[in-house]
Design an enzyme around this catalytic site. Sequence first.
Site, mmCIF file in Angstrom:
data_model
loop_
_atom_site.group_PDB
_atom_site.id
_atom_site.type_symbol
_atom_site.label_atom_id
_atom_site.label_comp_id
_atom_site.label_asym_id
_atom_site.label_seq_id
_atom_site.Cartn_x
_atom_site.Cartn_y
_atom_site.Cartn_z
ATOM 1 N N GLN A 332 0.892 -1.162 0.000
ATOM 2 C CA GLN A 332 0.000 0.000 0.000
ATOM 3 C C GLN A 332 0.930 1.213 0.000
ATOM 4 O O GLN A 332 1.364 1.674 1.052
ATOM 5 C CB GLN A 332 -0.848 -0.062 1.266
ATOM 6 N N GLY A 501 5.925 2.276 4.985
ATOM 7 C CA GLY A 501 5.943 1.101 5.864
ATOM 8 C C GLY A 501 4.983 -0.018 5.495
ATOM 9 O O GLY A 501 5.019 -1.081 6.083
ATOM 10 N N HIS A 502 4.108 0.198 4.487
ATOM 11 C CA HIS A 502 3.120 -0.824 4.153
ATOM 12 C C HIS A 502 3.591 -1.705 2.986
ATOM 13 O O HIS A 502 3.011 -1.667 1.911
ATOM 14 C CB HIS A 502 1.770 -0.180 3.833
ATOM 15 N N TYR A 503 4.637 -2.455 3.215
ATOM 16 C CA TYR A 503 5.210 -3.318 2.169
ATOM 17 C C TYR A 503 4.996 -4.753 2.582
ATOM 18 O O TYR A 503 5.202 -5.105 3.742
ATOM 19 C CB TYR A 503 6.689 -2.979 1.970
#
Lengths: 581, 276
Positions: A332, A501-503
């Site tokens: 995201q 940070g949304h990996y």
Amino acid sequence: MVTKLEKVDVVVVGTGWAGGVVSAELAKAGYKVVALERGKNQTRDDYIGVKDELRYTNRYEMMQNLSSETITSRNNLDEVALPVRTRKEMMAGNDLGGGSVHWAGASYRWKPYDFEIRSKTIERYGKAKIPEGMTIQDWGITYDEMEKYYDRWEKTAGISGEPDPLGPDRSSDYPNPPMKESPPIKLFKEGAKKLGLHPFQVPAGNLSQGYTNPDGEVMNACMYCAFCTQYGCDFGAKSDPLVTVLPTAQKTGNFEARVGSYVRRVLYKNGKATGVLYVNTLTGEEFEQPADVVVLAAFTFTNNRLLLLSGIGKPYDPKTRKGVIGRNYNGQFGITFLGARGYFEDKKFNYYAGAGALGGAVGDYAGDNFDHTNVDFINGGGIEMRQYGKGAIASNHVPSGTPGWGADYKKKSLHYTYRSLVVWYTSANMAWWHNYVDLDPTYKDDYGDPLLRITFKYTDQDRNIAKFGIEKSREILEAMGADIIDEDQVPEEFDHVYDGGHYAGGVIMGTDPSTSAVNNYLQMWDAENIFVVGAANFPQFAGHHPTETVGALAYRAAEGIEKYLKEGGPLVARKEVSTHV
Amino acid sequence: MADNPNDLHEHKGMSRRTFMKNTGLVAGGVVGGGLIGGLLTNQLQQKPEVQTATDNGQIQDARVFFSRGQDFDILAAATERIYPKDDSGPGAIELGVPYFIDKQLSTEWGVNAKEYMKGPFAVYTTNTGNHNITKDQNKQGPNAETQVPAPTPRYQTKMTRSEIFVTGLRELDNVAQKEFGASFVKITGEQQDEVLRMFEDGKVELKGIGSKNFFNMLLQTTLEGAYADPVYGGNKNMMGWKMKEYPGPRASYAAQIEVEEFVKLDQQSLRNYQGH
């Protein structure tokens, strides 16, 4: 010279929500647990008196020091990947508690649709709705099975919220009431209602009142000081591992967190892990920590890299589309979180105040809550208006068309400091055969080990859903009465900025060992005593923030690990089915 | 330090005019170079006008990174064009922005201590790069970072930020000489804007950096200097925050969070907040 240490029951790599929950649960059950953290120790004392925007927001105090290690990035298979060199472009949390300390706090449950997206899409729209090359798959677990883990994590974290009127069934209410409704949130909710939507307060890891969790950990009520996202909380009012699961683990006497410990390999022999090899980052000494169970609970990038460096599991090869480690990289980021900014001439909000997850949301365009028959994408996302609260450096937005510097810019940026609000769509990047991770052939870390390489490009799905989200965000801002609305533009291609940070993905869960790396207890198909826990398990992303699902998965994994320590062997039978790639 | 805006004009620090006068003299004195220039600089810095203001923190206003006064003067002039003094309050120079940037360039950030600086380095010769733009700072919407046309080269130079600054500032001077026949600090404000715009538009070749990247870095650090906590040398006397009505770090805004009207609070700095 490697010093071999005494064997423990469980060694955990990483101390964020994933590693923290697993450590706490197993230590409580009486197992000896050692957690390895590459960063330094940190406590609440580190955040008292240091509310400093430049240091934390602009200089990335809490992010990984990249001087030894980063990632490399490219869009296409035939390109040379280049390192992502600066902390502005690559932000991964570091130090005790990991990225779970600097997080904002937005806590959403994912929906039944999200866990069975492939089956449910085919069921409602037919197989042709899924474009060729999109490798979405069911998780091998359903929402109903996940519900008790969600419930448990919400209680541990003391989530403050009210149910999404369009959200999934819940076995109990949030442990704390929603946060305060600030004037911008009120305005957002009124605007959304005018459009017939169903607004609610963003469920928050920032506490609305004092709270004691089931493990006896005490948290305080949030003070809305605005030094929240990218900061640790000085008041113990943001739920993070430092005020919850890590002290819980500590109290048992069965747990040790070893900081400054950089894990280089999972040691692996005859189909099983024997422990891990790590370096003390301050002295350079090497240690072997033997264990019955190895848990990889680091960030997505590290979980993938450690498996690839250790030669565990079959690496994914995009040319043959076979192999599993590194497959279905998703997340995201970039083209997600687009929307619009509205400027309000006759309003002036107290936007110096706020909290990480303070905000309003609507779920009408999330998941499959709306009919996708006539849109050219699948999945959806939440719409949010957040009041993070902003420092003086961050609040210099001016309407488009204003010069970006000089006298006019200064005047307008001062005028609009407290007069603009953002509405955005939290959609997600799906999984595709060409988006994956492997080891970089050129760039290395301080120890000579290859960096992780990410290959990622946007598709029409990404661009179409982004356009849809921008349009919906604009409609809400219009209903809110914004005088000027600036829409985000849809980027053509991914820009190699890794700042959210949304990996996710790469070590995904599923039912079929040929298309997944772990079973639904997060136990590796290829090594029964290795459990991998975190967003790396997501086969694809859902249109809401990920942390709560990571927390819930960690409770699921802890249950599985305990079962494995008692019974041994694979917890789920292998079920080879024909691949759908 | 009261909230009365009139106090700004009574502020005893260096006004832009005084500053330019002093630095002009220094620059002139240094033309001969060496010892004499150095002595002259020392003498000038002992001018009572500068030294009396130590109570406002001006004793910390000295270069610790830039060795050449000329580089610093170019920096000062450029930041003032980006963030000029106007009727809302002081500009970059009066806020101490040039000293802020000077200090920042000798920190771990200035020498890229926490960035990945291992080779091989890809060198971009074009100016499509935009690696220093900040989404929060951009003029067009909340996610302007993603509006950069692809492909977007990232920070790939071997140069550190402090090296980029020195190179970029000297190139500002070269372009001023080329376009207007005089040093950047000697040309008119409008001419300075034209030079800066050439960098902003990527029209100046700056090998390994991209003039646009340098410009974005200059813009971002200027705003940081205007609005970061005064402890870093800018935002002098919290004047940047006063213009912005930004209150600074507090233990709590619980009393303000639900209030409809804007609540104006007195400024408080980290030093106050830490209880010194």
